[in-house]
Write a protein that holds these residues in place. Structure first.
Motif, short mmCIF file in Angstrom:
data_model
loop_
_atom_site.label_atom_id
_atom_site.label_comp_id
_atom_site.label_asym_id
_atom_site.label_seq_id
_atom_site.Cartn_x
_atom_site.Cartn_y
_atom_site.Cartn_z
N LYS A 1 0.92 -1.76 0.17
CA LYS A 1 0.08 -0.31 -0.22
C LYS A 1 0.85 1.08 -0.29
O LYS A 1 2.07 1.41 0.27
N ASP A 2 0.34 2.31 0.00
CA ASP A 2 0.90 3.40 0.33
C ASP A 2 1.89 4.03 -0.99
O ASP A 2 3.40 4.60 -0.52
N LEU A 3 1.57 3.82 -2.35
CA LEU A 3 2.07 3.74 -3.25
C LEU A 3 2.56 5.13 -4.05
O LEU A 3 1.25 5.54 -3.81
N ARG A 4 3.25 6.12 -4.72
CA ARG A 4 2.88 7.22 -5.74
C ARG A 4 2.67 7.13 -7.16
O ARG A 4 3.07 5.83 -7.79
N PRO A 5 1.54 7.07 -6.76
CA PRO A 5 1.09 6.83 -8.28
C PRO A 5 1.94 7.97 -9.36
O PRO A 5 2.93 8.68 -8.99
N GLY A 6 2.18 7.54 -10.11
CA GLY A 6 2.56 8.07 -11.70
C GLY A 6 4.08 7.81 -12.03
O GLY A 6 5.25 7.64 -12.34
N VAL A 7 4.10 6.96 -10.62
CA VAL A 7 5.74 5.83 -10.63
C VAL A 7 5.89 4.56 -11.14
O VAL A 7 4.74 3.87 -11.02
N SER A 8 6.79 3.84 -11.87
CA SER A 8 7.02 2.71 -11.53
C SER A 8 7.70 1.74 -11.10
O SER A 8 8.41 2.20 -10.17
N TYR A 9 7.22 1.41 -11.03
CA TYR A 9 7.11 -0.68 -8.85
C TYR A 9 7.08 -1.36 -10.48
O TYR A 9 6.55 -2.05 -10.63
N CYS A 10 9.01 -2.02 -9.80
CA CYS A 10 8.97 -3.84 -10.17
C CYS A 10 8.98 -4.36 -8.96
O CYS A 10 9.93 -4.12 -7.70
N ILE A 11 8.57 -5.72 -9.22
CA ILE A 11 8.80 -7.19 -7.99
C ILE A 11 9.93 -7.80 -8.61
O ILE A 11 9.02 -8.24 -9.75
N VAL A 12 10.37 -8.54 -7.90
CA VAL A 12 10.52 -9.75 -7.74
C VAL A 12 10.34 -10.45 -6.62
O VAL A 12 10.60 -9.74 -4.95
N ALA A 13 10.69 -11.37 -6.49
CA ALA A 13 10.09 -12.50 -5.34
C ALA A 13 11.22 -13.76 -5.17
O ALA A 13 12.07 -14.08 -6.26
N LYS A 14 11.82 -14.43 -3.98
CA LYS A 14 12.45 -15.87 -4.19
C LYS A 14 11.35 -16.84 -3.01
O LYS A 14 10.81 -16.37 -2.32
N THR A 15 11.81 -17.84 -3.07
CA THR A 15 11.21 -18.95 -2.48
C THR A 15 12.98 -19.35 -1.24
O THR A 15 13.75 -19.24 -1.84
N TYR A 16 12.06 -19.09 -0.02
CA TYR A 16 13.14 -19.56 0.75
C TYR A 16 12.95 -21.03 1.66
O TYR A 16 11.70 -20.82 2.03
N VAL A 17 13.71 -21.72 1.68
CA VAL A 17 13.60 -23.31 2.47
C VAL A 17 14.14 -23.29 4.16
O VAL A 17 15.17 -23.38 3.90
N PRO A 18 13.22 -23.14 4.85
CA PRO A 18 14.23 -22.53 6.35
C PRO A 18 14.64 -24.21 6.53
O PRO A 18 16.20 -23.68 7.41
N ILE A 19 14.54 -25.42 6.08
CA ILE A 19 14.74 -26.37 6.68
C ILE A 19 16.47 -26.83 6.40
O ILE A 19 16.59 -26.68 7.21
N LEU A 20 16.70 -25.66 5.16
CA LEU A 20 17.82 -25.96 4.01
C LEU A 20 18.01 -25.04 3.90
O LEU A 20 19.53 -25.12 3.86
N ASP A 21 17.88 -23.69 4.40
CA ASP A 21 18.67 -22.31 5.08
C ASP A 21 18.94 -22.40 3.40
O ASP A 21 19.87 -21.91 3.30
#
Length: 214
Positions: A181-201
């Motif tokens: 939330k609360d992002l600025r209009p007119g600005v380009s935002y990019c999203i990236v994500a990772k998967t994390y496996v706690p048991i194997l760190d």
């Protein structure tokens, strides 16, 4: 006889190793140092650790490729496996080259989640799907990696496209849908994500960027 021995040594496969992403597991090797290496044929066998007999992999019996798919043969993901490869050239066979022990559950690389981005008024909704294994349910759909591990998603926002490396962690957890939330209009935002496996760190690579302008 000596020449044969030299030829045997010179065609013997090198660096036999398993590589695995989301349980898609392949055996890789490098050719020996013989000059005629491109005419060399390769033969692959595999077994579960502790078994006495090796199994031939028929699709990889007398092949010219330096890779063999053993996904199906290593589907018992908590078992340790071995692979081995021998080479043949001009009627001469090398000795076998052995891989290290490979346990899919412990050693597979986990892929990033599949990311979809939808924007609404001053906010971005991020949808995450876990990576899938190659193994199928009775009905035919691929089993997600969340079946095999407790996975955590890490979602990052890049709000300055000039500085790719400046990724800010905005969410860490198990939700499949996240609202930023609360992002600025007119600005380009990019999203990236990772998967994390706690048991194997262990973390996956970053997903591909999904961008939107509010």
């Amino acid at each position: 006889l000596m020449e044969n021995q030299d030829l045997q040594d010179s065609i013997k496969p090198q660096k036999v190793e398993f590589r695995s992403l989301n349980f898609n597991s392949t055996l890789h090797w490098q050719p020996g140092w013989a000059r005629e290496a491109r005419d060399t044929l390769y033969f692959v066998q595999y077994k579960v650790y502790g078994q006495t007999t090796w199994q031939n992999k028929h699709d990889c019996w007398g092949i010219q490729s330096h890779v063999c798919d053993l996904t199906h043969e290593t589907s018992d993901i908590r078992e340790p496996y071995y692979g081995r490869v021998k080479a043949a050239l001009a009627g001469v066979y090398s000795n076998w080259s052995l891989s290290c022990r490979f346990t899919p559950w412990r050693e597979t690389t986990i892929g990033p989640p599949i990311v979809t981005v939808v924007h609404s008024n001053k906010s971005i909704v991020v949808k995450l799907q876990p990576p899938h294994s190659p193994y199928k349910r009775k009905k035919g759909s691929k089993i997600p990696m969340t079946n095999y591990y407790d996975l955590v998603y890490q979602v990052f926002i890049i709000n300055n496209l000039l500085d790719e490396q400046h990724r800010v962690l905005v969410y860490e957890g198990k939700d499949k849908v996240i609202k930023i939330k609360d992002l600025r209009p007119g600005v380009s935002y990019c999203i990236v994500a990772k998967t994390y496996v706690p048991i194997l760190d262990r973390s996956s690579a970053y997903s591909s960027r999904q961008c939107t302008v509010l």
